[in-house]
Scaffold this motif. Structure first.
Motif, mmCIF file in Angstrom:
data_model
loop_
_atom_site.group_PDB
_atom_site.id
_atom_site.type_symbol
_atom_site.label_atom_id
_atom_site.label_comp_id
_atom_site.label_asym_id
_atom_site.label_seq_id
_atom_site.Cartn_x
_atom_site.Cartn_y
_atom_site.Cartn_z
ATOM 1 N N ASP A 94 -7.256 -0.982 -7.294
ATOM 2 C CA ASP A 94 -8.026 -0.838 -6.060
ATOM 3 C C ASP A 94 -8.697 -2.144 -5.641
ATOM 4 O O ASP A 94 -8.735 -2.473 -4.460
ATOM 5 C CB ASP A 94 -9.094 0.253 -6.217
ATOM 6 N N ARG A 138 0.826 -1.206 0.000
ATOM 7 C CA ARG A 138 0.000 0.000 0.000
ATOM 8 C C ARG A 138 0.860 1.256 0.000
ATOM 9 O O ARG A 138 0.548 2.224 -0.675
ATOM 10 C CB ARG A 138 -1.005 -0.007 1.130
ATOM 11 N N SER A 188 2.504 1.561 -3.502
ATOM 12 C CA SER A 188 1.519 2.050 -4.465
ATOM 13 C C SER A 188 1.319 3.555 -4.316
ATOM 14 O O SER A 188 1.309 4.288 -5.304
ATOM 15 C CB SER A 188 0.197 1.307 -4.259
ATOM 16 N N GLU A 189 1.168 4.028 -3.092
ATOM 17 C CA GLU A 189 0.967 5.456 -2.844
ATOM 18 C C GLU A 189 2.176 6.274 -3.280
ATOM 19 O O GLU A 189 2.034 7.290 -3.951
ATOM 20 C CB GLU A 189 0.696 5.698 -1.353
#
Length: 177
Positions: free
Chosen positions: A162, A90, A93-94
């Motif tokens: 997502d 996560r 990805s960010e």
């Protein structure tokens, strides 16, 4: 507890550098991005352990020298030698989105569900990269069997980051090899 499917591999520790606990590493991201991760994770005796980077400085084009919290000598640093470096998916990805890149390491897709013609086929449970062609290891949706599919761009139709869905189009015969 951290599990493998929450992680993405970004590099590998090489060797201790000096006597104060610094360690060299080869990484697939720039130093600035590396320092923005909450932690780096490595498999220590079958458990994914977080390590917190105090300082990172470039050594060469894709090598860095790391100072890690709690590692203060050459002996402590040697525990990490040849261990893979992972970060949380996560966060990766960010930070990749912030850096405006759409490039993800192949093991980022572990845990994604595979779809063909809008039918769920299974889940990517591992990456097989010991051969010339990188393969997704798929566990069928009903858990009845496992199979491998080539992890090639030509077969990938769409990716829903997502919802962790990978839409593919490939010859059906590949599922029966």
């Amino acid at each position: 507890m951290i599990t493998r499917d929450e992680l993405v591999e970004i590099g590998r520790y090489n060797k201790a550098h000096g006597v104060n606990g610094e360690i060299s590493a080869t990484v697939d991201c720039d130093v600035e991005m590396l320092t923005r991760f909450t932690c780096c994770v490595s498999d220590i005796d079958g458990i994914y352990v977080p390590f917190f980077i105090d300082q990172a400085r470039p050594k060469s084009a894709n090598a860095v020298l790391l100072t890690i919290d709690g590692i203060n000598n050459e002996h402590d640093a040697s525990i990490l030698v040849n261990k893979y470096i992972y970060v949380l998916k996560r966060e990766y990805s960010e930070l990749s989105r912030d850096a405006h890149t759409d490039s993800y390491p192949i093991d980022y897709f572990i845990g994604f569900n595979i779809y063909r013609d809008d039918r769920e086929l299974g889940t990517i449970t591992d990456i097989e990269d010991s051969t010339a062609n990188v393969l997704f290891k798929i566990t069928a949706s009903d858990g009845s069997h496992q199979y491998f599919l080539p992890a090639v761009e030509e077969f990938i139709v769409d990716i829903d980051m997502d919802k962790k869905k990978l839409y593919m189009d490939f010859p059906e015969e590949l599922m029966h090899l």
